[in-house]
Motif scaffolding. Structure first.
Motif, mmCIF file in Angstrom:
data_model
loop_
_atom_site.group_PDB
_atom_site.id
_atom_site.type_symbol
_atom_site.label_atom_id
_atom_site.label_comp_id
_atom_site.label_asym_id
_atom_site.label_seq_id
_atom_site.Cartn_x
_atom_site.Cartn_y
_atom_site.Cartn_z
ATOM 1 N N HIS A 51 0.812 -1.225 0.000
ATOM 2 C CA HIS A 51 0.000 0.000 0.000
ATOM 3 C C HIS A 51 0.846 1.276 0.000
ATOM 4 O O HIS A 51 0.392 2.309 -0.460
ATOM 5 C CB HIS A 51 -0.944 0.016 1.196
ATOM 6 C CG HIS A 51 -2.040 -1.009 1.095
ATOM 7 N ND1 HIS A 51 -3.002 -0.953 0.125
ATOM 8 C CD2 HIS A 51 -2.309 -2.111 1.825
ATOM 9 C CE1 HIS A 51 -3.834 -1.982 0.274
ATOM 10 N NE2 HIS A 51 -3.415 -2.708 1.287
ATOM 11 N N VAL A 52 2.047 1.203 0.544
ATOM 12 C CA VAL A 52 2.968 2.336 0.679
ATOM 13 C C VAL A 52 2.384 3.452 1.567
ATOM 14 O O VAL A 52 2.990 3.855 2.548
ATOM 15 C CB VAL A 52 3.413 2.921 -0.686
ATOM 16 C CG1 VAL A 52 4.521 3.965 -0.471
ATOM 17 C CG2 VAL A 52 3.882 1.817 -1.627
ATOM 18 N N ILE A 53 1.214 3.966 1.164
ATOM 19 C CA ILE A 53 0.511 4.923 2.023
ATOM 20 C C ILE A 53 -0.807 4.241 2.414
ATOM 21 O O ILE A 53 -1.761 4.241 1.653
ATOM 22 C CB ILE A 53 0.240 6.251 1.284
ATOM 23 C CG1 ILE A 53 1.561 6.873 0.827
ATOM 24 C CG2 ILE A 53 -0.526 7.222 2.179
ATOM 25 C CD1 ILE A 53 1.395 8.065 -0.094
ATOM 26 N N PRO A 54 -0.837 3.628 3.602
ATOM 27 C CA PRO A 54 -2.052 2.885 3.990
ATOM 28 C C PRO A 54 -3.252 3.822 4.118
ATOM 29 O O PRO A 54 -3.085 5.003 4.430
ATOM 30 C CB PRO A 54 -1.693 2.296 5.359
ATOM 31 C CG PRO A 54 -0.228 2.484 5.523
ATOM 32 C CD PRO A 54 0.183 3.615 4.654
ATOM 33 N N PHE A 55 -4.438 3.275 3.880
ATOM 34 C CA PHE A 55 -5.640 4.099 3.975
ATOM 35 C C PHE A 55 -5.949 4.391 5.447
ATOM 36 O O PHE A 55 -6.093 3.486 6.265
ATOM 37 C CB PHE A 55 -6.848 3.384 3.343
ATOM 38 C CG PHE A 55 -8.097 4.213 3.399
ATOM 39 C CD1 PHE A 55 -8.290 5.252 2.499
ATOM 40 C CD2 PHE A 55 -9.069 3.986 4.370
ATOM 41 C CE1 PHE A 55 -9.438 6.048 2.559
ATOM 42 C CE2 PHE A 55 -10.217 4.775 4.442
ATOM 43 C CZ PHE A 55 -10.397 5.808 3.531
ATOM 44 N N ILE A 56 -6.050 5.674 5.767
ATOM 45 C CA ILE A 56 -6.468 6.077 7.123
ATOM 46 C C ILE A 56 -7.409 7.274 7.008
ATOM 47 O O ILE A 56 -7.358 8.024 6.031
ATOM 48 C CB ILE A 56 -5.274 6.455 8.047
ATOM 49 C CG1 ILE A 56 -4.430 7.589 7.448
ATOM 50 C CG2 ILE A 56 -4.409 5.244 8.327
ATOM 51 C CD1 ILE A 56 -3.481 8.232 8.448
ATOM 52 N N ILE A 57 -8.241 7.439 8.025
ATOM 53 C CA ILE A 57 -9.112 8.624 8.053
ATOM 54 C C ILE A 57 -8.717 9.539 9.217
ATOM 55 O O ILE A 57 -9.194 10.646 9.319
ATOM 56 C CB ILE A 57 -10.618 8.240 8.133
ATOM 57 C CG1 ILE A 57 -10.904 7.302 9.305
ATOM 58 C CG2 ILE A 57 -11.077 7.567 6.841
ATOM 59 C CD1 ILE A 57 -11.347 7.953 10.546
#
Ligand SMILES: [Zn+2]
Length: 298
Positions: A175-181
């Motif tokens: 993902h390299v930049i993981p999904f976060i909110i």
């Protein structure tokens, strides 16, 4: 998809997205429902093959790779569905995901795909923080927000089903930049995970590990590095930067080549979450100039 057993009661169907499973006193509990009908079908087929029961399903959070199979599962088996309150709102109204990704406007058709919008399904009961009793199962639901709004990890019979509270090493690299909110919530969830006592844990994406502390530390490191790199980009702009240019620079810096608008919007959400963290600690400010949203060091 393979069925892996961890102890007398706990298992998981492992694959690109893990689906947890527990059985006790002739009752079966599924944790998440997979991406789509085909994933749910495989689960039902494997359970039947091994003569294992299925009576309940808990969905940990409202991302389609975890709940997309739930509508089919419910239609085929009639089992009740459980989920945390705010996640349930999205599971029952899945158009909300492409809506929030698309700035709140009704989304273009391209965003209405099975990776961003699962089939709607009614949630029968809410999972609340703390102890939940479902049939013979005593389930400790742990708040794990940050990757989604009200995600819960589930501690059952000494095994932690961690949902996307952390990612396995390979998923993290992919993902390299993981999904976060929310970056602060993500980091405090990771910290909390380091202190959970259990026999072992399995994340939504990654392998089961008895000692998962090193994997958690890798997750912490990734987010800390991303926040630092983003701040450095802003720090180097005397005159601030527009959000879109900054997002582009940040993705390019991490050699990401977004393949479509959906993917870009997911990355933008993570970038926004990192920026929000920097704003909260007083390191940067948001402002508008020439009708353009921008950030600069404060
Ligand atoms: Zn997720």
């Amino acid at each position: 998809m393979k069925l892996q057993q961890f102890n007398e009661y706990c298992y998981a169907f492992t694959g690109a997205v893990n689906i947890g499973y527990c059985q006790k006193d002739g009752k079966g509990l599924l944790i998440d429902a997979g991406l789509d009908e085909s994933a749910a079908k495989k689960v039902l087929r494997l359970l039947k093959l091994q003569e294992l029961p299925l009576d309940y399903c808990i969905v940990t959070h409202a991302h389609t790779d975890h709940f997309g199979g739930a509508a089919y599962l419910k239609k085929e088996t009639g089992i009740p569905l459980y989920s945390p309150p705010m996640e349930s709102a999205i599971i029952e109204n899945p158009l909300l995901e492409p809506i929030y990704l698309f700035n709140g406007a009704n989304p273009i058709n391209e965003l209405r795909n099975k990776f961003l919008e699962g089939p709607p399904v009614k949630v029968d009961f809410h999972i609340e923080t703390g102890e939940n009793e479902i049939g013979p199962f005593v389930i400790e639901a742990l708040d794990m927000p940050g990757h989604s709004y009200a995600q819960k990890g589930l501690l059952i019979e000494d095994i932690l089903y961690a949902a996307d509270g952390y990612f396995g090493t390979e998923a993290l690299e992919k993902h390299v930049i993981p999904f976060i909110i929310d970056a602060d919530q993500t980091l405090s969830t990771l910290e909390k995970l380091l202190h959970i006592k259990c026999k072992g844990a399995i994340p939504g994406h990654g392998r089961y590990e008895e000692d998962f502390s090193e994997t958690i530390r890798q997750n912490q490191k990734v987010h800390e590095e991303r926040i630092h790199a983003l701040f450095q980009l802003i720090e180097n702009k005397e005159d601030g930067e527009s959000l879109e240019s900054l997002t582009k620079e940040f993705l390019t810096l991490h050699t990401i080549d977004a393949k479509n608008l959906g993917q870009w919007l997911l990355f933008r959400t993570s970038v926004t979450a990192y920026l929000t963290h920097l704003e909260r600690i007083g390191a940067i400010r948001f402002y508008i100039r020439d009708n353009e949203p921008r950030v600069s060091v404060s």
